[in-house]
Design a protein around this motif. Sequence first.
Motif, mmCIF file in Angstrom:
data_model
loop_
_atom_site.group_PDB
_atom_site.id
_atom_site.type_symbol
_atom_site.label_atom_id
_atom_site.label_comp_id
_atom_site.label_asym_id
_atom_site.label_seq_id
_atom_site.Cartn_x
_atom_site.Cartn_y
_atom_site.Cartn_z
ATOM 1 N N ARG A 50 0.841 -1.201 0.000
ATOM 2 C CA ARG A 50 0.000 0.000 0.000
ATOM 3 C C ARG A 50 0.873 1.246 0.000
ATOM 4 O O ARG A 50 1.824 1.327 0.769
ATOM 5 C CB ARG A 50 -0.902 0.052 1.236
ATOM 6 C CG ARG A 50 -1.951 -1.028 1.323
ATOM 7 C CD ARG A 50 -2.807 -0.862 2.578
ATOM 8 N NE ARG A 50 -3.817 -1.902 2.664
ATOM 9 C CZ ARG A 50 -3.612 -3.102 3.220
ATOM 10 N NH1 ARG A 50 -2.412 -3.377 3.751
ATOM 11 N NH2 ARG A 50 -4.577 -3.999 3.253
ATOM 12 N N PRO A 51 0.527 2.244 -0.824
ATOM 13 C CA PRO A 51 1.195 3.544 -0.677
ATOM 14 C C PRO A 51 0.734 4.192 0.622
ATOM 15 O O PRO A 51 -0.328 3.842 1.155
ATOM 16 C CB PRO A 51 0.714 4.331 -1.900
ATOM 17 C CG PRO A 51 -0.577 3.694 -2.277
ATOM 18 C CD PRO A 51 -0.479 2.248 -1.895
ATOM 19 N N ASP A 52 1.496 5.136 1.131
ATOM 20 C CA ASP A 52 1.100 5.822 2.361
ATOM 21 C C ASP A 52 -0.289 6.426 2.189
ATOM 22 O O ASP A 52 -0.528 7.236 1.292
ATOM 23 C CB ASP A 52 2.100 6.931 2.696
ATOM 24 C CG ASP A 52 3.470 6.398 3.080
ATOM 25 O OD1 ASP A 52 3.560 5.204 3.408
ATOM 26 O OD2 ASP A 52 4.445 7.185 3.029
ATOM 27 N N GLY A 53 -1.212 6.008 3.060
ATOM 28 C CA GLY A 53 -2.568 6.551 3.019
ATOM 29 C C GLY A 53 -3.427 6.020 1.902
ATOM 30 O O GLY A 53 -4.529 6.537 1.673
ATOM 31 N N GLY A 54 -2.986 4.970 1.184
ATOM 32 C CA GLY A 54 -3.719 4.479 0.031
ATOM 33 C C GLY A 54 -4.146 3.030 0.153
ATOM 34 O O GLY A 54 -4.082 2.420 1.221
ATOM 35 N N GLU A 55 -4.590 2.468 -0.972
ATOM 36 C CA GLU A 55 -5.095 1.106 -1.030
ATOM 37 C C GLU A 55 -4.109 0.190 -1.745
ATOM 38 O O GLU A 55 -3.402 0.614 -2.658
ATOM 39 C CB GLU A 55 -6.421 1.060 -1.799
ATOM 40 C CG GLU A 55 -7.591 1.742 -1.138
ATOM 41 C CD GLU A 55 -8.849 1.632 -1.986
ATOM 42 O OE1 GLU A 55 -9.835 1.037 -1.525
ATOM 43 O OE2 GLU A 55 -8.832 2.146 -3.130
ATOM 44 N N SER A 56 -4.118 -1.079 -1.369
ATOM 45 C CA SER A 56 -3.436 -2.104 -2.138
ATOM 46 C C SER A 56 -4.370 -2.557 -3.258
ATOM 47 O O SER A 56 -5.577 -2.293 -3.237
ATOM 48 C CB SER A 56 -3.081 -3.298 -1.256
ATOM 49 O OG SER A 56 -4.263 -3.983 -0.857
ATOM 50 N N ILE A 57 -3.826 -3.290 -4.239
ATOM 51 C CA ILE A 57 -4.712 -3.796 -5.276
ATOM 52 C C ILE A 57 -5.680 -4.833 -4.714
ATOM 53 O O ILE A 57 -6.808 -4.960 -5.202
ATOM 54 C CB ILE A 57 -3.918 -4.364 -6.468
ATOM 55 C CG1 ILE A 57 -2.898 -5.410 -6.031
ATOM 56 C CG2 ILE A 57 -3.253 -3.249 -7.257
ATOM 57 C CD1 ILE A 57 -2.197 -6.089 -7.200
#
Length: 250
Positions: free
Chosen positions: A160-167
Motif C-alpha cells: 500500500r502507498p502511504d494513506g492508500g489502497e493495495s490492489i
Amino acid sequence: MASTAAPLEPEAGTPAPPARGPRPSGAAVRFDDAQPVTVILVRHGETEMTVSRGYSGSSEPGPSLTERGRAQAAAAGELVRRVGHDLWGDIPYPTELIASPMVRTQETAGVIGEHLGLTPRVDAAFQEADFGAWQGLTAEQIEERWPGQLEPWHTRADVRPDGGESIADVGVRIGAGLDRLLAAGTDRTVVVVSHAVAIRAALGRTMGAQPGSWSQLRVAPASVSIIRLFEDKRDEVAVAGAPSEGWTGR
C-alpha cells in the motif's frame, strides 16, 4: 458535447432487440438454463492526467475529460448501444447505468447515458484505487521518492502507498459492488463506468486470477470489457479491454 445517436431503447416504436439464441460458440459450457447478470465495464475517457501518465486516484474528484476524452466517451456510448442488437446478441440490452463518483466517470457516463436513454447513478464501490501519497505523480516521480515500491504495488497483493489502497483492497471493494449487482437480479445487463485499476480488479476476480497478475490486463481509455456473473460463481469474461474508437453506428 459530441452529438449522439438517438437511443435504441426505450423510444416508442423502436423495434425490440432480436430474440436471444443459445450460448454462442466459445462461451463456457453449461448444462443448465442459468442466466447471469452481465456487467459492461467502461473505462472513462482521456483526461490531462491520462496524457501525463499521472496516478489519478479516488482521493481527488477531478480531472475532467479532455476534448478527445469526450469524443472517446461518445464512441464508447455508440459501442455499448449496439450490445444486444448487432453486437453480442446473446446479451440483454443494457437497462441500468452506474458510474464511480469521480468527475471523469460522471462525465463519461453522462455521454453514454444519452446513447442508451438511461440516467446514471453513483456507486463508490467502482471508484479508482486510492493512491494515497502517490496521487498526481508519474511513475518516474513515485520511483524517485519511494524507490522500489511502485512495481511491487502492481505485482503483490499487500503493498500500500502511504494513506492508500493495495490492489487487493480494490479487489475486495469491487467484489462487493459486483456481488450487489448479482443479488439484485440476473438476466439483465448493467453498464458500469469505472477506472483502469478497478476494471482490472473486476476482470481478475471474475477469472479467479491472483491480484499480482491483474496489472497484465490492458484497459485503455474508453475501452469496453464485459463480464457475466452467475449465482454458482462459474463466471465468464466475455470481452477484455476492447477499444471503442473506430466503431460506427448501424
